[in-house]
Design an enzyme around this catalytic site. Sequence first.
Site, PDB file in Angstrom:
ATOM      1  N   HIS A  83     -16.415   3.955  -4.315  1.00 12.76           N
ATOM      2  CA  HIS A  83     -15.467   5.072  -4.183  1.00 12.76           C
ATOM      3  C   HIS A  83     -15.638   6.094  -5.305  1.00 12.76           C
ATOM      4  CE1 HIS A  83     -12.518   2.767  -1.329  1.00 12.76           C
ATOM      5  NE2 HIS A  83     -13.771   2.825  -0.898  1.00 12.76           N
ATOM      6  N   ARG A 110       0.831  -1.204   0.000  1.00  7.22           N
ATOM      7  CA  ARG A 110       0.000   0.000   0.000  1.00  7.22           C
ATOM      8  C   ARG A 110       0.865   1.254   0.000  1.00  7.22           C
ATOM      9  NH1 ARG A 110      -4.584   1.850   4.519  1.00  7.22           N
ATOM     10  NH2 ARG A 110      -4.903   3.923   3.646  1.00  7.22           N
ATOM     11  N   CYS A 158     -19.105  -1.671   1.218  1.00  6.16           N
ATOM     12  CA  CYS A 158     -18.222  -0.558   1.581  1.00  6.16           C
ATOM     13  C   CYS A 158     -18.882   0.197   2.735  1.00  6.16           C
ATOM     14  CB  CYS A 158     -18.026   0.369   0.382  1.00  6.16           C
ATOM     15  SG  CYS A 158     -16.935   1.783   0.679  1.00  6.16           S
ATOM     16  N   TYR A 196     -14.076  10.465  -1.738  1.00 11.16           N
ATOM     17  CA  TYR A 196     -13.135  10.046  -2.794  1.00 11.16           C
ATOM     18  C   TYR A 196     -13.235  10.941  -4.021  1.00 11.16           C
ATOM     19  CZ  TYR A 196     -12.042   5.833  -0.187  1.00 11.16           C
ATOM     20  OH  TYR A 196     -11.601   4.956   0.774  1.00 11.16           O
ATOM     21  N   ASN A 254     -10.734  -4.152  -1.118  1.00 11.58           N
ATOM     22  CA  ASN A 254     -10.613  -3.126  -2.154  1.00 11.58           C
ATOM     23  C   ASN A 254      -9.705  -3.578  -3.294  1.00 11.58           C
ATOM     24  OD1 ASN A 254     -12.227  -0.933  -1.241  1.00 11.58           O
ATOM     25  ND2 ASN A 254     -10.725  -0.506   0.360  1.00 11.58           N
TER      26      ASN A 254
END
Length: 421
Positions: free
Chosen positions: A194, A90, A164, A244, A144
Amino acid sequence: MKLAVVGGGSTYTPELIDGFARLRDTLPIAELVLVDPAADRLRLVGGLARRIFAKQGHPGRITTTSDLDAGVADADAVLLQLRVGGQAARDQDETWPLECGCIGQETTGAGGLAKALRTVPVVLDIAERVRRANPDAWIIDFTNPVGIVTRALLRAGHKAVGLCNVAIGFQRKFAKLLEVAPADVHLDHVGLNHLSWELGVRLGGPGGEDVLPKLLAEHGEAIAGDLRLPRAVLDRLGVVPSYYLRYFYAHDEVVRELGTKPSRAAEVAKMEAELLSLYGDPALDEKPALLARRGGAFYSEAAVDLAAALLGDGGSAVQVVNTYNNGTLPFLADDAVIEVQARVDRTGATPLAVPELDPLYAGLIANVTAYEDLALDAALRGGRDRVFRALLAHPLIGQFEYAEALTDRLVAHNREHLAWA
């Protein structure tokens, strides 16, 4: 009822356990299995999970295992919350795109594509093993990028619904501002995972009074502050975008910000070390306050509601989920995966009708869906050219030079996770 959580060693898991314990009447669990290859994390998280159940008087049994096949055997539902490559991967997703002047984020843009490429093959392997163990089991995907992963699962014929916590977060926030119970707030939530907007906030149910104009008039400043967008943007749109959307509406500003501070992954990694230390305390028998800063707020309640509807006695519930479009948004293919309010029961999720979308939102949804088509193709079949095509299609990239440079970096940073590389 038996549930399995794949990725059960996550520091998120005590949030989930707390919800299972508090809402045991909604979802009566006899056995909960936490599955994770990281034995040390599993030991710490599993110990705290058992103490939370014990403190709250939950009669269910919690077991832990690193054996996926054993963990999912006979499970009625399997929750997926894994992170392929961990926080180290990440951290890369959030940093190397910045070298090209593009957003570095774990689910959006080039970083999101990297995560999809690492994740889809792993999730599909897990799902096949779930199907062999119990073909009737539901898969609830919290992994995700949820939209792309859920589409991969559905295309492969799995009984899957994506979840989500963005929508339930808005529901709880709006309910607090309106001083009503969360169950009284219904969202006209439309878009992709998102990439969504709250087009209406209705009291009492899908056909109730729309109080979004009142919310924006009386609390617009606070809502805009949470989204880190100017109040004037919300006033001009007349809707509430997901946070987002800031990556799209203020891209260059966000890129400048991200270049001046440590990545979110670095912050989370430090937080996770603290959390795991806390979890090891045998006196701790509730989720610690620090967990609220980790993310995933209200995930447990959304997961309980979804599992209860999928596994219930024939009733149904309305919930925001990720599922096939099937004509809901007429400008998308039926097999696109959208995030909208749906009626959920033992047969799965059926989207509710949504208002006709303004081209301002429909255009971006169509664009990102096209990117997701290409991203899934790259995840399933591999190849540098497919990665390049997906990046070129993404509205946050869209230039040949950027797509070329980002492709090189994505492959270089993820080679160990890409069989074709």
